[in-house]
Design a protein around this motif. Structure first.
Motif, PDB file in Angstrom:
ATOM      1  N   ASN A   1      -2.306   2.840  -7.821  1.00 53.72           N
ATOM      2  CA  ASN A   1      -3.328   2.653  -6.796  1.00 53.72           C
ATOM      3  C   ASN A   1      -3.282   1.223  -6.263  1.00 53.72           C
ATOM      4  O   ASN A   1      -2.636   0.352  -6.854  1.00 53.72           O
TER       5      ASN A   1
ATOM      6  N   HIS B   1       0.839  -1.209   0.000  1.00 53.52           N
ATOM      7  CA  HIS B   1       0.000   0.000   0.000  1.00 53.52           C
ATOM      8  C   HIS B   1       0.871   1.255   0.000  1.00 53.52           C
ATOM      9  O   HIS B   1       0.669   2.187  -0.794  1.00 53.52           O
ATOM     10  N   SER B   2       1.881   1.270   0.868  1.00 46.86           N
ATOM     11  CA  SER B   2       2.779   2.423   0.958  1.00 46.86           C
ATOM     12  C   SER B   2       3.587   2.593  -0.322  1.00 46.86           C
ATOM     13  O   SER B   2       3.825   3.729  -0.769  1.00 46.86           O
TER      14      SER B   2
ATOM     15  N   THR C   1      -5.052   8.571  -8.271  1.00 47.89           N
ATOM     16  CA  THR C   1      -3.726   8.007  -8.069  1.00 47.89           C
ATOM     17  C   THR C   1      -3.336   8.155  -6.605  1.00 47.89           C
ATOM     18  O   THR C   1      -3.759   9.099  -5.933  1.00 47.89           O
ATOM     19  N   GLY C   2      -2.572   7.196  -6.109  1.00 46.80           N
ATOM     20  CA  GLY C   2      -2.197   7.180  -4.701  1.00 46.80           C
ATOM     21  C   GLY C   2      -3.322   6.756  -3.783  1.00 46.80           C
ATOM     22  O   GLY C   2      -3.225   6.908  -2.565  1.00 46.80           O
ATOM     23  N   ALA C   3      -4.367   6.181  -4.348  1.00 47.09           N
ATOM     24  CA  ALA C   3      -5.548   5.815  -3.566  1.00 47.09           C
ATOM     25  C   ALA C   3      -5.567   4.321  -3.268  1.00 47.09           C
ATOM     26  O   ALA C   3      -4.864   3.522  -3.889  1.00 47.09           O
ATOM     27  N   SER C   4      -6.400   3.948  -2.305  1.00 47.09           N
ATOM     28  CA  SER C   4      -6.637   2.538  -2.005  1.00 47.09           C
ATOM     29  C   SER C   4      -8.138   2.315  -1.916  1.00 47.09           C
ATOM     30  O   SER C   4      -8.880   3.192  -1.480  1.00 47.09           O
TER      31      SER C   4
ATOM     32  N   ALA D   1       3.070   6.690  -6.762  1.00 46.18           N
ATOM     33  CA  ALA D   1       2.155   7.667  -7.364  1.00 46.18           C
ATOM     34  C   ALA D   1       2.816   9.037  -7.451  1.00 46.18           C
ATOM     35  O   ALA D   1       2.653   9.773  -8.437  1.00 46.18           O
TER      36      ALA D   1
ATOM     37  N   GLN E   1       1.598   4.494  -2.804  1.00 44.31           N
ATOM     38  CA  GLN E   1       1.517   5.919  -2.494  1.00 44.31           C
ATOM     39  C   GLN E   1       2.779   6.654  -2.955  1.00 44.31           C
ATOM     40  O   GLN E   1       2.705   7.717  -3.573  1.00 44.31           O
ATOM     41  N   SER E   2       3.947   6.081  -2.658  1.00 49.07           N
ATOM     42  CA  SER E   2       5.197   6.718  -3.054  1.00 49.07           C
ATOM     43  C   SER E   2       5.385   6.673  -4.564  1.00 49.07           C
ATOM     44  O   SER E   2       5.858   7.648  -5.171  1.00 49.07           O
TER      45      SER E   2
END
Length: 253
Positions: free
Chosen positions: A182, A164-165, A238-241, A171, A168-169
């Motif tokens: 994502n 998950h992390s 983007t950067g979403a879950s 993205a 995020q990075s």
């Protein structure tokens, strides 16, 4: 046809969530490259089904924990299909084990497959997308276990939080190249990874009772959310879950 004339590469594509996603993506117009380890029958039958749908497909065997395998998957898949538009990092393992006597090799193998493998694969896919110069989409299969603990998953939950992390990075790092990153967070899904654990009827009934929608998930339940995040419907995401758990996470009572 949400993925018309796109190419989608997926790890762990011979069974479970990976296979379901590969077939669903083909029905949405994509050509498919499947990465797998050891499950020849599942990989080749998935290729055959995709070809019956009318799309091109290739299966490439390798171990995701090996950086060279990631590069080879991207290179051979791109050579066969012409481009890499969408990458789905799905491969993962979860050998259930108690914490206090966790063998080091079990911890290391889980970390190497789930987290190191995700890094190597996503990095290789992203470099190919940058070379192509037309952006792309990366979707990683994390887990509800990124957000909560598990008594027999002390080696597994950190890897899924890491995936998950990583998205995020990534993205942030890849946004300037038009690449969206994502993750999906499945709850309890009926796959080979938890077949033995859910063979206990009482455990299965308890898990079903925790879920507001009243049932455990099926691999096909993940295919739609993954395809959504891979498609232009999510062009500003983007950067979403995205939790895909039937409501399990919010059910605290």
């Amino acid at each position: 046809m949400l993925l018309a004339d796109k190419t989608l590469f997926i790890t762990g594509g011979s069974a479970g969530i990976g296979r379901a996603t590969a077939l669903a993506a083909a029905r949405q117009g994509a050509d498919i490259a499947i990465h797998y380890l050891g499950h020849d029958e599942g990989a080749h039958s998935a290729v055959a089904e995709i070809e019956q749908i009318g799309r091109r497909a290739i299966a490439i065997e390798g171990d995701v924990s090996d950086p060279a395998s990631a590069r080879r998957f991207v290179e051979e898949g791109t050579a066969a299909l012409g481009a890499l538009d969408i990458f789905v990092n799905n491969a993962g393992i979860c050998p259930f084990h108690a914490f206090l006597d966790m063998p080091g090799e079990v911890f290391e193998r889980t970390m190497n497959v789930n987290l190191h493998g995700a890094f190597y694969m996503v990095q290789a896919a992203a470099n190919q997308m940058v070379r192509q110069g037309k952006g792309g989409a990366i979707v990683a299969v994390s887990s509800i276990s990124a957000l909560v603990g598990g008594e027999y998953q002390s080696h597994y939950t950190p890897t899924k939080a890491g995936v998950h992390s990583l998205m995020q990075s990534a993205a942030i790092a890849l946004g300037r190249h038009g690449i969206r990153c994502n993750s999906v967070m499945p709850g309890t899904i009926l796959t080979d990874i938890n077949k033995e654990d859910l063979a206990d009827a009482a455990k299965r009934q308890y898990m079903e009772g925790r879920i507001p929608l009243g049932r455990l998930g099926e691999p096909d339940d993940l295919a739609g959310p993954i395809i959504f995040l891979a498609s232009d419907l999510a062009r500003y995401v983007t950067g979403a879950s995205l939790l895909v758990d039937g409501g399990m996470f919010v059910n605290l009572q």
